[in-house]
Design a protein around this motif. Sequence first.
Motif, PDB file in Angstrom:
ATOM      1  N   THR A  28       0.833  -1.201   0.000  1.00  0.00           N
ATOM      2  CA  THR A  28       0.000   0.000   0.000  1.00  0.00           C
ATOM      3  C   THR A  28       0.868   1.252   0.000  1.00  0.00           C
ATOM      4  N   ALA A  29       1.981   1.194   0.736  1.00  0.00           N
ATOM      5  CA  ALA A  29       2.893   2.346   0.717  1.00  0.00           C
ATOM      6  C   ALA A  29       3.448   2.559  -0.687  1.00  0.00           C
ATOM      7  N   ILE A  32       2.014   1.606  -3.556  1.00  0.00           N
ATOM      8  CA  ILE A  32       0.924   2.061  -4.436  1.00  0.00           C
ATOM      9  C   ILE A  32       0.722   3.571  -4.272  1.00  0.00           C
ATOM     10  N   LEU A  33       0.866   4.057  -3.035  1.00  0.00           N
ATOM     11  CA  LEU A  33       0.680   5.483  -2.770  1.00  0.00           C
ATOM     12  C   LEU A  33       1.961   6.292  -2.972  1.00  0.00           C
ATOM     13  N   GLY A  34       3.053   5.613  -3.294  1.00  0.00           N
ATOM     14  CA  GLY A  34       4.331   6.314  -3.471  1.00  0.00           C
ATOM     15  C   GLY A  34       4.891   6.832  -2.165  1.00  0.00           C
ATOM     16  N   LEU A  35       4.502   6.213  -1.060  1.00  0.00           N
ATOM     17  CA  LEU A  35       4.953   6.683   0.251  1.00  0.00           C
ATOM     18  C   LEU A  35       6.201   5.967   0.717  1.00  0.00           C
ATOM     19  N   ASP A  36       6.570   4.896   0.036  1.00  0.00           N
ATOM     20  CA  ASP A  36       7.785   4.172   0.437  1.00  0.00           C
ATOM     21  C   ASP A  36       9.008   5.078   0.318  1.00  0.00           C
ATOM     22  N   ALA A  37       8.936   6.004  -0.647  1.00  0.00           N
ATOM     23  CA  ALA A  37      10.054   6.949  -0.800  1.00  0.00           C
ATOM     24  C   ALA A  37      10.025   8.033   0.278  1.00  0.00           C
ATOM     25  N   HIS A  38       8.980   8.031   1.074  1.00  0.00           N
ATOM     26  CA  HIS A  38       8.851   9.044   2.123  1.00  0.00           C
ATOM     27  C   HIS A  38       8.760   8.409   3.501  1.00  0.00           C
ATOM     28  N   GLY A  39       9.402   7.266   3.635  1.00  0.00           N
ATOM     29  CA  GLY A  39       9.587   6.679   4.962  1.00  0.00           C
ATOM     30  C   GLY A  39       8.469   5.804   5.461  1.00  0.00           C
ATOM     31  N   LYS A  40       7.487   5.499   4.596  1.00  0.00           N
ATOM     32  CA  LYS A  40       6.359   4.699   5.060  1.00  0.00           C
ATOM     33  C   LYS A  40       6.430   3.273   4.505  1.00  0.00           C
ATOM     34  N   GLY A  41       5.857   2.351   5.257  1.00  0.00           N
ATOM     35  CA  GLY A  41       5.661   0.987   4.764  1.00  0.00           C
ATOM     36  C   GLY A  41       6.877   0.094   4.862  1.00  0.00           C
ATOM     37  N   HIS A  42       7.962   0.603   5.450  1.00  0.00           N
ATOM     38  CA  HIS A  42       9.141  -0.260   5.608  1.00  0.00           C
ATOM     39  C   HIS A  42       9.966   0.187   6.814  1.00  0.00           C
ATOM     40  N   LEU A  43      10.989  -0.624   7.114  1.00  0.00           N
ATOM     41  CA  LEU A  43      11.799  -0.360   8.310  1.00  0.00           C
ATOM     42  C   LEU A  43      13.271  -0.251   7.967  1.00  0.00           C
TER      43      LEU A  43
END
Lengths: 563, 432
Positions: free
Chosen positions: A442-443, A445-456
């Motif tokens: 989901t992060a 899909i929303l392009g939020l992985d590049a902004h610190g979301k959806g991962h550690l």
Amino acid sequence: MAIELLIKNGVVYDPINGVNGEKKDICIRDGKVVAEVKNPTVLDAKGRVVMPGGVDVHAHIAGGKVNSGRLFRPEDGRRGSEPKTTACRACSGYSVPNTFATGYRYAKMGYTFVMEPAMPPLAARHTHEELIDTPILDNATIPLIDNNWMTMDYVKSGDIDLLAAYIAWIIKATKGYGVKVVNPGGTEAWAWAKNCDLNDAVPHFDVTPAEIVKALAEANEKFEMPHSIHVHGNMLGHPGNYEMTLDTYDLVKGVKATKDRPVMHATHTQFFAYGGTTWGDFESKAKAIADYVNNNEHVSIDLGSVILGDTTTMTADGPMEYSLHQITGRKWTNHDVELETGSGITPFLYSGKVSVHTLQWAIGMELALLIKDPWKVALTTDHPNAGPFVGYPILISMLMSKKRRDESAADMHSAIYKKAELPSIDRELDLYEIAIITRAGTAKILGLDAHGKGHLGLGADADVAIYDITPEERDAGKIQKAFLNTKYTIKGGQVVVMDGEVVAAPAGRTFFVTPECDPKLTEEMMPNLKDKFEHYYSVTFANYPVQDAYVPNPYEIKAPMRG
Amino acid sequence: MEVTDVVCPLCGCVCDDVVVEVEDNKVTKVKGACAVGKSKLMGHGRITSPAIRENGILKDCSYDAAIKRTAEILAAARRPLMYGWSSTVCEASKVGIELAEEIGAVIDNTASVCHGPSVLAIQDVGLPSCTLGEVKNRADLVIYWGANPAAAHGNHMKRYSYISKGYFLPEGKKEKKLAVVDVRETKSAKLADVFIRIEPGKDYLVLSALRALLLGYEDVVPEEVGGVPKKDLLELVKMMEETKFGIIFFGMGVTHSRGRHNNIVNAIQVTRAAHKHTKFNIMPMRGHYNVNGFNQVCTWETGFPYSVDLSEGYAWYNPGETSSTDLLMRGECDAALFIATDPGAHFPGESIRHLSKIPVIQIDPYANPTTEFADVVIPAAISGIEAEGTVYRMDNIPLRLRKIVDTEYMTDEAIMKGILKETRLLTLSRRL
């Protein structure tokens, strides 16, 4: 002084970084994941499941129609009454919880980001006011741009550059995140109590819904937008709609994405995967949808899976809500929004004793299980349309347990054995796949992985969920319980939930996108826009844009225009 | 200096295209507002200083002293009431709701004596409605029922309905029809194409007859209903069926005549019946500029729109039991805070008698009958002139009031924050 936290001895599921159930420590400093810490507070996870904070791609949690839902359903408000505590404000509501309960209940499930996916631009301030009052969760919201008169003007003239200039303007004016489409053309037609098929002309505007969808996808890809267009297509909830759904996906097949992601996110797909011609011969067509998604790369979907019980349906798809109200006879609110969109709300009960509801229940899960690549699928209930978000743990336990699905199906309408695929599906999702459909995917899909979301990974936001189960747990009941109330939820490096209780409720941030349009195009677009305000809007041009006061904790993502 | 796009803080129309002249920090000229809005924007008599009543006389004091005294009263109260909120901004209401939770108060706004019955009706059957711009652009039939906008919502017809020009109605009122239903021939009725005069208290009957006609049951409707000949009703029904987009605006004439919320349920059912023929909508004519805003904030924060009892720590909503007048008539509350309202003028005599026995706090820019018995009086900046903030128009559209002149008065929000802070200190020290 730096605030440090060390999560020891957890079994980590971090799909974006390829971490699949590894025993791994997580170091946190000042709200971010770091390589090492010196003097941390230690949280011993003791072999429990650790995941990044959950990221919800689509849940109606804030804004005008959510609040109209609360207002006209005090009976729902009472179902969720909880007194204030030292950390928490008073809570209310089940399918339409108050903003405080929304924040707390998501945090208890280990979620730390939620997308409110349907903001009427003219009422954008309202959505933001509620997001300010939604504790803990980082958030974003997508303006509805498809039934918009400016949009239809440029679809008609075929001028995608000026359409791009307009969507850039309105996303900025509403502090929005992207482009939302809901029953394109149909909601405008609903202003005259009509509706549209994908290829019907929109009354008075001489464009078709298909043209609107394609043009918006093209305009969206003029910028490096983090997210594709987010589409609720035509004829939601109608028997036999699956072909129109596939036609809608096909519209954007040739559109090239500016980023490594699909060009369309098709939302609450369960409602669009119906066969038959009437409610009598209604059947699941999840397989046809799944086959398409399996064979194509340009579409992502979310489920809109059903949670049995009473809920409140709400959407900008005004005609759909009216149809539903006609079926049930229950109370119905409608609110059309000038030049832009509309909305409808009506309560609904999903019963396992009714064949259609049973099939709807099956279809959502069939999509999750028949689509092979979990990165293309997001777990949602289209909260609160197919059920409230607090039902996610039920859904997770079902997807992880064939046994639980079979036991549930046995109690439901027998149509499930004749008109659905679910009983024949053996697949069980594992924790890695669950982590993908609830946060990593989901992060992305929303392009939020590049902004610190959806991962550690290093530098990620220190949003962490620690669930009170071990990776070996197979008991569906225990899995459900664990996903409802975390052992710990950490948001931005701060422990916000401990042993299933909210212990702190910091404010969340609002993520918004700034599409950077060529000023010449904006200038060329502006006279048309100003004319709309001069003659047709009931507010002035100067009073329309959302002021900075409504985004007190901003996170801006710039989207440069493609050259 | 000319200030454009001023948002008028008077009625539920919230006109946002007002132009004012400001000279020496004073509004000297107002263009585009109605007469009442203009009068408010031009400014008039104010409460000049915070004051505390001693031996029956209000004595001026500092803001700090008035806020501390307020906190003492609220912290000591067992059943406090916090009422008003309709002529201030949402930001103040938010702090108010937090304070109400803190002290276990009942929080309520003027809707409970105004469009409260409309809310009850909406909870029963819902509300098919739209924004005012939809009406402007599309409505070729406008019905005002028990509402007299020509007097109470001065710009409503001009900006949003009968007199305005819209996309599908470029010729304005030439292409539109206006119907007015009322018990007397009001100023608005004089403008109407059709005026239906009903006997007082017969709204429910007339609505039922219209509903029957719209649903095709002409045979059950007698020759005269509520003083209206059947042929007049048939004429109105024909107009409703033939319109492309119709709207009913209803006012206090319907909510506060015999039948109350049942009238509104019936009016909404009429709208639904008309919707079987064509597009039809209905909208309450909300009075104060932000009466709706409090209902919105209270709903998203507590789950319920008004008359919310927080004494048990969670929200309990039951108008008829938990409204301000319910509490006061039962002699139940032992302290009351009134903000941006005037119960002294609007509440029943019996509830005012109870107010005279308990400590009363008033927060308002203007002196009014409530000031006569208030024990603490705190003057506030005027929202929309001296303070900015969010308000919700009658059609749920949120707008931001502008600050157009400077002031030394504290804003409602700042006053409420001060009271919250002081009250917390007192409740905390009591717990310790």
